[in-house]
Design a protein around this motif. Structure first.
Motif, mmCIF file in Angstrom:
data_model
loop_
_atom_site.group_PDB
_atom_site.id
_atom_site.type_symbol
_atom_site.label_atom_id
_atom_site.label_comp_id
_atom_site.label_asym_id
_atom_site.label_seq_id
_atom_site.Cartn_x
_atom_site.Cartn_y
_atom_site.Cartn_z
ATOM 1 N N ASP A 148 -14.848 -1.067 19.800
ATOM 2 C CA ASP A 148 -15.475 0.221 19.458
ATOM 3 C C ASP A 148 -16.477 0.000 18.323
ATOM 4 O OD1 ASP A 148 -13.962 -0.082 17.180
ATOM 5 O OD2 ASP A 148 -12.736 1.710 17.486
ATOM 6 N N PHE A 150 -16.642 0.826 15.090
ATOM 7 C CA PHE A 150 -16.173 0.353 13.793
ATOM 8 C C PHE A 150 -15.871 -1.135 13.833
ATOM 9 C CE2 PHE A 150 -12.734 -0.568 10.801
ATOM 10 C CZ PHE A 150 -13.375 -0.253 9.616
ATOM 11 N N GLU A 151 -15.202 -1.601 14.917
ATOM 12 C CA GLU A 151 -14.878 -3.021 15.050
ATOM 13 C C GLU A 151 -16.145 -3.866 15.161
ATOM 14 O OE1 GLU A 151 -10.610 -3.068 17.368
ATOM 15 O OE2 GLU A 151 -12.406 -2.555 18.533
ATOM 16 N N PHE A 211 -17.650 -4.211 11.715
ATOM 17 C CA PHE A 211 -16.801 -5.075 10.907
ATOM 18 C C PHE A 211 -17.039 -6.550 11.254
ATOM 19 C CE2 PHE A 211 -12.830 -7.301 9.975
ATOM 20 C CZ PHE A 211 -12.705 -7.011 8.626
ATOM 21 N N THR A 248 -27.961 1.829 11.578
ATOM 22 C CA THR A 248 -26.627 1.628 11.016
ATOM 23 C C THR A 248 -26.416 0.167 10.623
ATOM 24 O OG1 THR A 248 -25.820 3.392 12.447
ATOM 25 C CG2 THR A 248 -24.169 1.981 11.412
#
Length: 164
Positions: free
Chosen positions: A92, A94-95, A98, A129
């Protein structure tokens, strides 16, 4: 020396053909048609045949390998997610961010460890982003300067980093 011989003046860029000899003085005509009077002690005879039998010796040029530290190419890190993992659809947002940040930190550590001078980070164009994350991470680091590759940072998909 006699009339018709080709001569050059010592310590000057002047040469020509002898037109007359008057004791210790020689008169010669240069390639432009000007006549010059020069002492015999100041000229040398030119003979192209003297140089025909000289052998040319080519020197062997030794190849000197450059160390990786001194290579002109800079380190390139492409943060496009498809290039970082095998199955990009399994993660997803966020992963993804990261993992991209971890790769960026690993690349910064690698460059510092190997004392590289420059690194290019390709983040691509998009909603900004990833670019914001890259800039925030670089701002938190010491001992480096960074700038966008293009003049207008919204048109650039890459950032150049220079290590001190």
């Amino acid at each position: 020396m006699k009339i018709g011989d080709s001569v050059s003046v010592i310590d000057e860029d002047l040469s020509g053909v002898i037109t007359s000899v008057h004791g210790d003085t020689v008169v010669f005509k240069d390639e432009h048609g000007f006549t010059h009077r020069v002492a015999v002690s100041q000229i040398v005879q030119r003979n192209a045949d003297w140089y025909d039998n000289i052998q040319k010796v080519e020197k062997f040029k030794e190849y000197k390998p450059k160390s990786k530290k001194h290579q002109r190419n800079h380190f390139v890190l492409d943060l496009h997610f498809e290039k970082l993992v095998d199955t990009p659809l399994d993660y997803d947002g966020f992963e993804r961010l990261f993992i991209q940040k971890e790769k960026l930190l690993e690349a910064l550590a690698f460059c510092r460890k190997n004392r590289l001078k420059k690194m290019e980070i390709i983040h691509g164009l998009g909603d900004g982003t990833l670019q914001k994350m890259v800039i925030d991470t670089l701002e938190s680091q010491l001992g480096l300067d960074f700038y966008n590759k293009e003049i207008l940072h919204h048109q650039s998909g890459a950032i150049m980093v220079e290590f001190h």
